[in-house]
Write a protein that holds these residues in place. Structure first.
Motif, short mmCIF file in Angstrom:
data_model
loop_
_atom_site.label_atom_id
_atom_site.label_comp_id
_atom_site.label_asym_id
_atom_site.label_seq_id
_atom_site.Cartn_x
_atom_site.Cartn_y
_atom_site.Cartn_z
N PRO A 107 0.82 -1.23 0.00
CA PRO A 107 0.00 0.00 0.00
C PRO A 107 0.85 1.27 0.00
O PRO A 107 0.48 2.27 -0.64
CB PRO A 107 -0.80 -0.13 1.30
CG PRO A 107 -0.82 -1.58 1.61
CD PRO A 107 0.50 -2.09 1.16
N GLY A 108 1.99 1.24 0.70
CA GLY A 108 2.86 2.41 0.72
C GLY A 108 3.42 2.73 -0.65
O GLY A 108 3.47 3.90 -1.06
N VAL A 109 3.83 1.71 -1.39
CA VAL A 109 4.35 1.89 -2.75
C VAL A 109 3.26 2.45 -3.67
O VAL A 109 3.50 3.38 -4.45
CB VAL A 109 4.89 0.56 -3.29
CG1 VAL A 109 5.13 0.65 -4.80
CG2 VAL A 109 6.19 0.19 -2.58
N MET A 110 2.06 1.91 -3.58
CA MET A 110 0.96 2.39 -4.43
C MET A 110 0.62 3.84 -4.12
O MET A 110 0.40 4.65 -5.03
CB MET A 110 -0.27 1.50 -4.20
CG MET A 110 -0.08 0.06 -4.67
SD MET A 110 -1.49 -1.01 -4.29
CE MET A 110 -2.77 -0.25 -5.28
N GLY A 111 0.62 4.19 -2.82
CA GLY A 111 0.36 5.57 -2.44
C GLY A 111 1.45 6.51 -2.94
O GLY A 111 1.16 7.64 -3.38
N ALA A 112 2.71 6.04 -2.90
CA ALA A 112 3.83 6.87 -3.35
C ALA A 112 3.76 7.15 -4.84
O ALA A 112 4.02 8.27 -5.29
CB ALA A 112 5.15 6.17 -3.00
N ILE A 113 3.41 6.13 -5.63
CA ILE A 113 3.31 6.32 -7.09
C ILE A 113 2.19 7.31 -7.42
O ILE A 113 2.36 8.20 -8.26
CB ILE A 113 3.06 4.97 -7.78
CG1 ILE A 113 4.28 4.06 -7.60
CG2 ILE A 113 2.74 5.17 -9.26
CD1 ILE A 113 4.08 2.65 -8.12
N LEU A 114 1.06 7.17 -6.73
CA LEU A 114 -0.04 8.10 -6.95
C LEU A 114 0.36 9.51 -6.52
O LEU A 114 0.07 10.49 -7.23
CB LEU A 114 -1.28 7.64 -6.15
CG LEU A 114 -2.51 8.55 -6.22
CD1 LEU A 114 -3.00 8.67 -7.65
CD2 LEU A 114 -3.62 8.02 -5.32
N ALA A 161 -3.87 -0.62 8.88
CA ALA A 161 -2.46 -0.25 8.71
C ALA A 161 -2.11 -0.07 7.24
O ALA A 161 -1.27 0.75 6.89
CB ALA A 161 -1.56 -1.32 9.35
N GLY A 162 -2.78 -0.85 6.37
CA GLY A 162 -2.55 -0.70 4.94
C GLY A 162 -2.98 0.66 4.42
O GLY A 162 -2.26 1.30 3.64
#
Length: 278
Positions: A107-114, A161-162
């Protein structure tokens, strides 16, 4: 031997020696040393407290006259290297909760890309996100310090947490910071063991920062490695030392230290955000 012969056939020793002598012509030694110290101090705090790298390094660089327009991109580039060594060091010293790490990283990676994508098109609006985030993390810092003096060490169940990691990754890329303060601060406020929270968040941070840096590279078509060589080297030196300290600091001391760092970094971010709006 074959590799060494091949390299030296193209770059003779006499040319390497003369090249080393000319390094001062291409590198500003005082600036390099200033960035080296900044990277070391920022990573010592981030690696041992799980937050603060962006705020500390940005504050030091701005105070030493670095152009504000290039600070954010340079700091983000340097974090890729320092967070990688930090995450590896935490894993080596047994500071990782694997279940928590797996919950945070994707989830952190997906949020960072967005966040990186939206930052490319709407960076001017990031300040309106950082101000309310700073107010929230400022309260978290107070909450963490307050809990350090409670006698019962009650752990609260962590829900979502996600989603927390997604928000942290998004804000880190879009607003230039917030991963450590938001994710680490929230998890520790739930009375989770700071050692495993900090280690897991630092390891996940590498993948989050790497994802956002790749996204920025795709959009901006540039990477700033040589400009932040001192910042990178300082972070690489400090990362294993900071990771080792996490397992040695008493629990109450860590709560107080983490809470204090959250309060300070949040206050600085809040002041900076308000000044931009005004």
């Amino acid at each position: 031997m074959l590799l060494g012969h091949a390299i030296l056939s193209y770059f003779p020793l006499r040319d390497i020696g003369s090249g080393l002598k000319r390094i001062p012509e291409y590198i500003n030694i005082p600036t390099f040393l200033m960035m080296l110290l900044t990277g070391f101090l920022a990573q010592m705090v981030d690696g041992s407290m799980g937050m603060g790298y962006g705020t500390i390094s940005t504050t030091f660089l701005l105070a030493n006259g670095v152009n504000p327009a290039i600070v954010s991109s340079r700091v983000h580039t340097a974090r890729v290297f320092s967070s990688g060594v930090s995450g590896f060091s935490h894993h080596r010293f047994g500071n990782i909760n694997k279940k928590l790490f797996r919950t945070l990283v994707i989830p952190g990676v997906m949020g960072a890309i967005l966040g990186a994508t939206l930052a490319f098109y709407g960076q001017k609006y990031s300040v309106y996100v950082r101000v309310p985030l700073s107010v929230y993390t400022l309260y978290l810092g107070y909450f963490i310090v307050k809990k350090a003096f409670r006698k019962k060490n009650i752990q609260y169940k962590i829900k979502g947490a996600g989603w927390l990691a997604s928000a942290g990754g998004f804000l880190d890329a879009f607003a230039g910071g917030g991963w450590g303060s938001l994710v680490t601060g929230t998890l520790i406020s739930k009375r989770r063991n700071p050692r495993y929270v900090i280690g897991s968040v630092c390891l996940a941070e590498f993948f989050v920062v790497l994802a956002s840096s790749i996204a920025f590279f795709i959009y901006l078509k540039t990477f700033f490695i040589m400009d932040v060589a001192g910042l990178i080297l300082g972070g690489l030196i400090a990362a294993p030392i900071a990771a080792r300290l996490v397992g040695k600091i008493p629990l109450r001391t860590m709560y107080i230290a983490v809470g204090s760092v959250v309060i300070i970094t949040s206050a600085l971010t809040l002041i900076k955000g308000i000044s931009k709006i005004i």
